[in-house]
Design an enzyme around this catalytic site. Structure first.
Site, PDB file in Angstrom:
ATOM      1  N   GLU A 210     -29.546  11.657  25.048  1.00 17.90           N
ATOM      2  CA  GLU A 210     -30.619  11.076  25.863  1.00 17.90           C
ATOM      3  C   GLU A 210     -31.462  12.147  26.561  1.00 17.90           C
ATOM      4  OE1 GLU A 210     -28.824   8.134  28.437  1.00 17.90           O
ATOM      5  OE2 GLU A 210     -28.817   6.638  26.845  1.00 17.90           O
TER       6      GLU A 210
ATOM      7  N   GLU B  31     -26.741   2.961  20.920  1.00 16.93           N
ATOM      8  CA  GLU B  31     -26.098   2.315  22.070  1.00 16.93           C
ATOM      9  C   GLU B  31     -26.725   0.957  22.333  1.00 16.93           C
ATOM     10  OE1 GLU B  31     -25.723   4.511  25.695  1.00 16.93           O
ATOM     11  OE2 GLU B  31     -25.010   6.345  24.705  1.00 16.93           O
TER      12      GLU B  31
END
Length: 699
Positions: free
Chosen positions: A186, A257
């Site tokens: 991320e 995710e």
């Protein structure tokens, strides 16, 4: 034994005979194109679930993986936890819950694939985002940017993990189960904070990872500018709507995710995400030509010891398809299983057919895949908030609000995301008391000594940063000073600004006040009335509830006291004495060996703060999960047979007036049949006589 997955050196499937006894390993290629991952020349739609090996025990792993497979998963996805494996520079630990190779081999034994997220920064609500604290002390280091010191250690650890996997033949290119790897995590959330050095770092990270020659593709999540050949992937709850898509037409659409719930902080309620909402968004992602979906988490597990990040509770993603204890949580598990089966029943058509999108109404549309005149699959979507009847191929279909119907043959509905079948209806989880610790005779106590200035050997004429001083060896740091002034201060306000996350203030050993911050507001002020006369000791216990785990410039984040004032007088820059941690921690009095290092006393009716409690118990009969009901306690930590089962904080209530977590998991594998040692450190004044040992069932 047939094992599937990709080769660094070969671009066609190859059988390698290892022994004359016909022990055969399949070396397979793993590549990708704009439609999906390609395994042994076959395009694949893959369903994956995150199960983190250190958040459960090796004894739990086989059952967790079996239930994931039964739920229709093809892949298990896990992070690698750097600070767990290299707690001290150059000293590695891959034992017990840290045994990554054993975990992957168990997945392989059950015929599933693996996505290995090496990071090595992972966030994951894990202390310090998975980075070892010793990195903080390397001169000139800046984490996660174009910094030579950080890049050196990042590459060294990534290479160690890759080489470990290669040595165990775990990459698909060697006949192992690992089909995908991830570098960084991320980074798009923080890249702008590092300016040009952020961009150059991400290019370096991609090049470094590819240079490790794993023979399988690499992914970067939440990284829109992931350099080739990295696959950029989506994280979130609505990637069917929010994902911008691959940054190259030659890359597949991947969802690393899909949050099945959300992490929970102390003082906050659990986030409840419905099975219907998860299924709708997965179906939409697949309808829009997505090909890989990972559920984060499929099993969340337990943040044992002190591994949770700042303010995060000990249970992790308990609302996942498999709950904290590894039990099936309905309707999520069953509803998603049916979704997977419906999609897989038409996966060839989805992967090889031509997609068209047909408008059926203002908020209704059909995603149609045709491979031939006889092969057709359709996803009928109603994105509106009301039920709608649509016509598709002159046949009416009733679509519940915000739902997708799957028609594997373009005729018959085999699954609707908004309809949960009766066999998957939710069951109620029940905690069944098995043992009460309700007599004073069961308990022994030891009260932690409160240090004064003269007891300390670490001194400074300023307030030290708690992270730099404690180095994650404890949650606790004592700040002490002696009041030297012949003019007394009477009924004056002691004001302490802290980024602690908790503070307990003592004057000459007597508690005068406590305060704490929250997950969203970590700075706080403790104020209490005090009387100070010459020679009095002020002892301030600062407690962190986990290290920070997110944000740019993690190495610069601080904790502990920032200023101390009494009636306007500033005591911040004066002589301070420090004690790192608790005496009970240093002596490890939560272990069988450490118990004898202090004098334990009998339980008294008037409880004191900073008290250690110990007792023993026998394991409950049967195989149901075992939990400790700590609803009567305040704040602290718990150990069973020397193993930390996590932090508890029952006194910090949600807006509904309830604790965020009441029951604390004791894995069966930690227990002996008799004589199990339970030790608690209680910061406040909780009552151990109301603790119970329970088992967990669904009914």
């Amino acid at each position: 034994m047939m094992l599937k997955p990709s080769s660094c050196f070969y671009y066609s499937s190859l059988l390698l005979l290892l022994t004359a006894a016909a022990f055969v390993i399949v070396l397979a290629t793993v590549t990708y194109d704009g439609r999906s991952l390609i395994i042994d020349g076959q395009h694949r739609i893959l369903f994956s679930g995150s199960i983190h090996y250190p958040r459960s025990t090796p004894e739990m792993w086989p059952d967790l993986i079996t239930k994931a497979k039964e739920g229709g998963l093809d892949v298990i996805q896990t992070y690698v936890f750097w600070n767990l494996h290299e707690p001290q520079q150059g000293q590695y630990d891959f034992s017990g819950r840290r045994d990554l190779v054993r975990f992957i081999k168990e997945i392989q034994a059950q015929g599933l694939y693996v996505t290995l997220r090496i990071g090595p920064y992972i966030e994951s609500e894990w202390t310090y985002g998975g980075l070892p604290l010793w990195l903080h002390d390397i001169p000139g280091i800046t984490f996660r940017t174009d910094n030579n010191q950080y890049k050196f250690h990042m590459q060294r650890f990534a290479a160690k993990i890759v080489n470990m996997m290669k040595s165990a033949n775990l990459y698909a290119s060697q006949g192992g189960p690992i089909i995908l790897s991830q570098i960084e995590n991320e980074y798009g959330n923080v890249e702008k904070a590092y300016h040009e050095q952020g961009s150059s770092y991400i290019r370096w990270a991609a090049q470094m990872a590819v240079g490790l020659h794993t023979g399988v593709p690499w992914v970067m999540c939440k990284q829109d500018d992931a350099p080739d050949p990295m696959i950029n992937a989506c994280n979130g709850m609505k990637c069917g709507k929010a994902f911008k898509g691959p940054n190259s037409p030659n890359k597949p659409s991947i969802w690393t995710e899909n949050w099945t719930s959300f992490y929970q902080a102390f003082g906050e309620k659990p986030y409840l995400r419905s099975a219907e909402d998860i299924a709708y968004n997965v179906a939409l992602f697949i309808a829009k030509k997505g090909s890989y979906v990972n559920y984060y988490m499929y099993h969340g597990g337990t943040n044992f010891d002190r591994t949770a990040s700042a303010y995060i509770i000990t249970a992790y993603y308990d609302e996942a398809p498999l709950d904290e204890y590894g039990l099936v949580r309905q309707p999520k598990w069953g509803h998603l299983k049916e979704l997977h089966a419906a999609i897989k029943s038409c996966s060839d058509t989805l992967l090889n057919g031509t997609q068209s999108i047909i408008t059926l109404g203002s908020q209704q549309q059909a995603y149609v895949f045709r491979r031939s005149s006889k092969e057709c699959a359709a996803f009928l979507e109603n994105s509106g908030g009301k039920e709608s009847t649509v016509k598709f191929q002159n046949i009416p279909y009733v679509l519940p609000p915000r739902s997708i119907s799957i028609l594997p043959d373009c005729k018959k509905v085999t699954f609707n995301s908004g309809k949960v079948s009766t066999q998957n209806y939710a069951r109620v989880r029940a905690m069944i008391p098995q043992l009460k610790f309700n007599t004073a005779e069961r308990w022994k106590v030891y009260t932690e000594a409160i240090p004064n200035f003269d007891d300390t050997t670490l001194r400074a004429n300023k307030l030290l940063d708690q992270i730099s001083t404690v180095k994650d060896t404890s949650d606790y740091l004592w700040y002490t000073f002696r009041f030297n002034d012949k003019a007394p201060i009477v009924q004056s306000l002691l004001s302490v600004l802290s980024q602690g996350h908790v503070l307990h203030a003592f004057i000459n050993g007597v508690l005068v006040g406590s305060a704490h911050g929250t997950h969203d507001s970590r700075s706080f002020v403790t104020e209490c009335k005090v009387n100070l006369t010459n020679g009095m000791n002020v002892s301030l216990l600062s407690a962190t509830v986990g290290m920070p785990a997110s944000g740019a410039y993690l190495e610069s984040k601080v904790a502990g006291l920032r200023s101390v004032k009494v009636q306007g007088r500033d005591f911040t820059n004066q002589a301070w004495g420090y004690q790192v941690g608790l005496q009970g921690e240093k002596l490890q009095i939560y272990t069988d060996i450490g118990l004898s290092k202090v004098q334990w006393g009998s339980f008294q009716s008037s409880v004191k703060p900073l008290t250690w409690y110990q007792t023993t118990f026998d394991a409950p009969a049967g195989k149901d999960p075992v939990v400790l009901n700590l609803g009567s306690m305040g704040k602290g930590e718990a150990w069973v047979n020397g193993q930390g089962i996590g932090r508890y904080w029952l006194s910090f209530h949600t807006e509904n007036g309830d604790p965020s977590q009441t029951w604390y998991h004791i894995p069966r594998s930690l227990l002996k049949s008799t004589g199990n040692l339970l030790v608690l450190f209680e910061e406040e004044t909780g009552n151990p006589l109301e603790i119970t040992l329970d088992t967990v069932i669904y009914k």
